[in-house]
Design an enzyme around this catalytic site. Sequence first.
Site, PDB file in Angstrom:
ATOM      1  N   ASN A 236     -13.118  -3.556   2.727  1.00 44.70           N
ATOM      2  CA  ASN A 236     -14.045  -2.372   2.782  1.00 44.70           C
ATOM      3  C   ASN A 236     -14.949  -2.471   1.515  1.00 44.70           C
ATOM      4  O   ASN A 236     -14.216  -2.554   0.468  1.00 44.70           O
ATOM      5  CB  ASN A 236     -13.135  -1.035   2.633  1.00 44.70           C
ATOM      6  CG  ASN A 236     -12.216  -0.819   3.740  1.00 44.70           C
ATOM      7  OD1 ASN A 236     -12.678  -1.117   5.090  1.00 44.70           O
ATOM      8  ND2 ASN A 236     -11.227  -0.188   3.604  1.00 44.70           N
TER       9      ASN A 236
ATOM     10  N   ASP B 185       0.724  -1.201   0.199  1.00 50.18           N
ATOM     11  CA  ASP B 185      -0.043  -0.009   0.014  1.00 50.18           C
ATOM     12  C   ASP B 185       0.919   1.266   0.084  1.00 50.18           C
ATOM     13  O   ASP B 185       1.881   1.254   0.668  1.00 50.18           O
ATOM     14  CB  ASP B 185      -0.886   0.001   1.162  1.00 50.18           C
ATOM     15  CG  ASP B 185      -2.038   1.064   1.228  1.00 50.18           C
ATOM     16  OD1 ASP B 185      -1.719   2.198   1.254  1.00 50.18           O
ATOM     17  OD2 ASP B 185      -3.137   0.649   1.151  1.00 50.18           O
ATOM     18  N   ILE B 186       0.609   2.355  -0.719  1.00 53.58           N
ATOM     19  CA  ILE B 186       1.343   3.507  -0.847  1.00 53.58           C
ATOM     20  C   ILE B 186       1.220   4.299   0.387  1.00 53.58           C
ATOM     21  O   ILE B 186       1.824   5.178   0.569  1.00 53.58           O
ATOM     22  CB  ILE B 186       1.188   4.318  -1.987  1.00 53.58           C
ATOM     23  CG1 ILE B 186      -0.286   4.805  -2.223  1.00 53.58           C
ATOM     24  CG2 ILE B 186       1.679   3.522  -3.336  1.00 53.58           C
ATOM     25  CD1 ILE B 186      -0.611   5.682  -3.440  1.00 53.58           C
TER      26      ILE B 186
ATOM     27  N   GLY C  40     -15.253   2.957   3.711  1.00 52.13           N
ATOM     28  CA  GLY C  40     -13.897   3.409   3.265  1.00 52.13           C
ATOM     29  C   GLY C  40     -13.197   3.107   2.211  1.00 52.13           C
ATOM     30  O   GLY C  40     -12.087   3.262   1.886  1.00 52.13           O
ATOM     31  N   GLN C  41     -14.034   2.308   1.557  1.00 49.67           N
ATOM     32  CA  GLN C  41     -13.556   1.761  -0.023  1.00 49.67           C
ATOM     33  C   GLN C  41     -13.528   3.101  -0.935  1.00 49.67           C
ATOM     34  O   GLN C  41     -14.205   3.864  -1.185  1.00 49.67           O
ATOM     35  CB  GLN C  41     -14.566   0.745  -0.527  1.00 49.67           C
ATOM     36  CG  GLN C  41     -14.034   0.362  -1.945  1.00 49.67           C
ATOM     37  CD  GLN C  41     -14.841  -0.794  -2.333  1.00 49.67           C
ATOM     38  OE1 GLN C  41     -15.966  -1.251  -2.075  1.00 49.67           O
ATOM     39  NE2 GLN C  41     -14.142  -1.326  -3.470  1.00 49.67           N
TER      40      GLN C  41
ATOM     41  N   HIS D  76      -6.928  -5.801   2.252  1.00 52.05           N
ATOM     42  CA  HIS D  76      -5.815  -5.287   3.152  1.00 52.05           C
ATOM     43  C   HIS D  76      -5.262  -6.380   4.039  1.00 52.05           C
ATOM     44  O   HIS D  76      -5.978  -6.840   4.864  1.00 52.05           O
ATOM     45  CB  HIS D  76      -6.197  -4.071   3.822  1.00 52.05           C
ATOM     46  CG  HIS D  76      -6.670  -3.190   3.030  1.00 52.05           C
ATOM     47  ND1 HIS D  76      -6.016  -1.627   2.610  1.00 52.05           N
ATOM     48  CD2 HIS D  76      -7.883  -2.789   2.418  1.00 52.05           C
ATOM     49  CE1 HIS D  76      -6.820  -0.779   2.134  1.00 52.05           C
ATOM     50  NE2 HIS D  76      -7.904  -1.559   1.821  1.00 52.05           N
TER      51      HIS D  76
ATOM     52  N   HIS E 161     -10.697  -5.684  -3.092  1.00 50.10           N
ATOM     53  CA  HIS E 161      -9.364  -5.799  -2.878  1.00 50.10           C
ATOM     54  C   HIS E 161      -9.252  -6.232  -1.080  1.00 50.10           C
ATOM     55  O   HIS E 161     -10.139  -5.690  -0.306  1.00 50.10           O
ATOM     56  CB  HIS E 161      -8.342  -4.823  -3.233  1.00 50.10           C
ATOM     57  CG  HIS E 161      -8.743  -3.290  -2.489  1.00 50.10           C
ATOM     58  ND1 HIS E 161      -9.720  -2.676  -2.977  1.00 50.10           N
ATOM     59  CD2 HIS E 161      -8.377  -2.579  -1.440  1.00 50.10           C
ATOM     60  CE1 HIS E 161     -10.165  -1.658  -2.366  1.00 50.10           C
ATOM     61  NE2 HIS E 161      -9.142  -1.499  -1.436  1.00 50.10           N
TER      62      HIS E 161
END
Length: 119
Positions: free
Chosen positions: A92, A35-36, A98-99, A107, A105
């Site tokens: 999410n 994750d960035i 919070g998507q 996390h 995907h």
Amino acid sequence: MAGEPQPDCLFCKIVSGDIPATVVHETETTVAFRDINPQAPTHVLVIPKAHYPDAQTLAVAEPQIAADVLNEAGRVAAQDTIDGTGYRIVFNTGSGAGQTVFHAHAHVLGGRGLNWPPG
């Protein structure tokens, strides 16, 4: 159409290689990348290569690929050696949860204490 790459989808562009990512593992059906904006020492996203807008849509349309995403989440945890101390897998679903990228995907979070309840 569900399952087909979407030209405006960030994660579809990562799958195609049009946008770079720090890929930690890839299979025939999934890609896992860092994750960035990590929220924990380990924060990896595991996505299906096929485009589905959220986890529920993916699970209904492609239950085996949904299982592949979960399997890869476990592989990522082992690879980052957080499988012994514990980790969290979060999906999410919807903007209210919070998507922000509407491509299913997971996390994978770990490497520090994760309080409950989250959020």
